[in-house]
Design a protein around this motif. Structure first.
Motif, PDB file in Angstrom:
ATOM      1  N   VAL A 174      50.792  14.788 -50.380  1.00 36.20           N
ATOM      2  CA  VAL A 174      49.970  15.551 -51.323  1.00 36.20           C
ATOM      3  C   VAL A 174      50.873  16.526 -52.076  1.00 36.20           C
ATOM      4  N   ASP A 175      50.595  16.675 -53.380  1.00 35.27           N
ATOM      5  CA  ASP A 175      51.351  17.592 -54.221  1.00 35.27           C
ATOM      6  C   ASP A 175      51.266  19.017 -53.665  1.00 35.27           C
ATOM      7  N   LEU A 176      52.388  19.729 -53.681  1.00 40.09           N
ATOM      8  CA  LEU A 176      52.449  21.075 -53.116  1.00 40.09           C
ATOM      9  C   LEU A 176      51.492  22.046 -53.820  1.00 40.09           C
ATOM     10  N   ALA A 177      51.237  21.835 -55.103  1.00 35.14           N
ATOM     11  CA  ALA A 177      50.294  22.695 -55.822  1.00 35.14           C
ATOM     12  C   ALA A 177      48.899  22.599 -55.215  1.00 35.14           C
ATOM     13  N   TRP A 178      48.472  21.410 -54.835  1.00 31.03           N
ATOM     14  CA  TRP A 178      47.163  21.232 -54.204  1.00 31.03           C
ATOM     15  C   TRP A 178      47.131  21.865 -52.816  1.00 31.03           C
ATOM     16  N   ILE A 179      48.247  21.752 -52.117  1.00 27.17           N
ATOM     17  CA  ILE A 179      48.324  22.369 -50.788  1.00 27.17           C
ATOM     18  C   ILE A 179      48.231  23.886 -50.919  1.00 27.17           C
ATOM     19  N   MET A 180      48.915  24.455 -51.899  1.00 26.67           N
ATOM     20  CA  MET A 180      48.847  25.904 -52.115  1.00 26.67           C
ATOM     21  C   MET A 180      47.438  26.338 -52.515  1.00 26.67           C
ATOM     22  N   LEU A 181      46.784  25.557 -53.344  1.00 28.72           N
ATOM     23  CA  LEU A 181      45.406  25.865 -53.729  1.00 28.72           C
ATOM     24  C   LEU A 181      44.504  25.856 -52.498  1.00 28.72           C
ATOM     25  N   GLY A 182      44.693  24.854 -51.638  1.00 29.48           N
ATOM     26  CA  GLY A 182      43.920  24.804 -50.396  1.00 29.48           C
ATOM     27  C   GLY A 182      44.216  25.996 -49.496  1.00 29.48           C
TER      28      GLY A 182
END
Length: 121
Positions: A78-86
């Motif tokens: 998963v893209d790190l941006a999505w992980i940070m958003l989560g």
């Protein structure tokens, strides 16, 4: 003089650093102006809790890095941006707790570094 164990217990239970009995908070983010037990004034001067923002930032950063790191290990594709958003979404319920504890830690640190001789005001 309180022992280290008593001081840590008082800090974790968000109690007055002097008497270790009076609650620092009424509810939510509503602080008592002074200790209901011993009368210690929690806010020494206007702008007193600016220092607690540094503690809040550090606590939040550790929490967010731990969440993002765990997310990255569990979902490596998963893209790190999505992980940070989560991680941000998961952190939001803990924001009030972080603010409360950063102020309590600041009060304890301040009273430890700059103790007053006159006691409660």
């Amino acid at each position: 003089m309180a022992t280290r164990r008593q001081m840590w217990s008082g800090l974790l239970r968000q109690r007055c650093p002097t008497c270790l009995r009076g609650p620092i908070y009424k509810s939510g983010l509503d602080m008592n102006a002074q200790c209901p037990e011993c009368g210690l004034v929690f806010e020494r001067e206007p702008g007193y809790f600016v220092g607690s923002m540094y503690i809040s930032y550090a606590l939040s950063s550790v929490f967010m890095i731990a969440l993002a790191g765990t997310g990255y290990l569990l979902f490596p594709r998963v893209d790190l941006a999505w992980i940070m958003l989560g991680a941000i979404v998961l952190f939001l319920p803990f924001a009030v707790m972080t603010t409360r504890y950063s102020r309590v830690i600041w009060i304890y640190l301040d009273r430890w570094v700059w103790p007053t001789e006159d006691g409660p005001r």
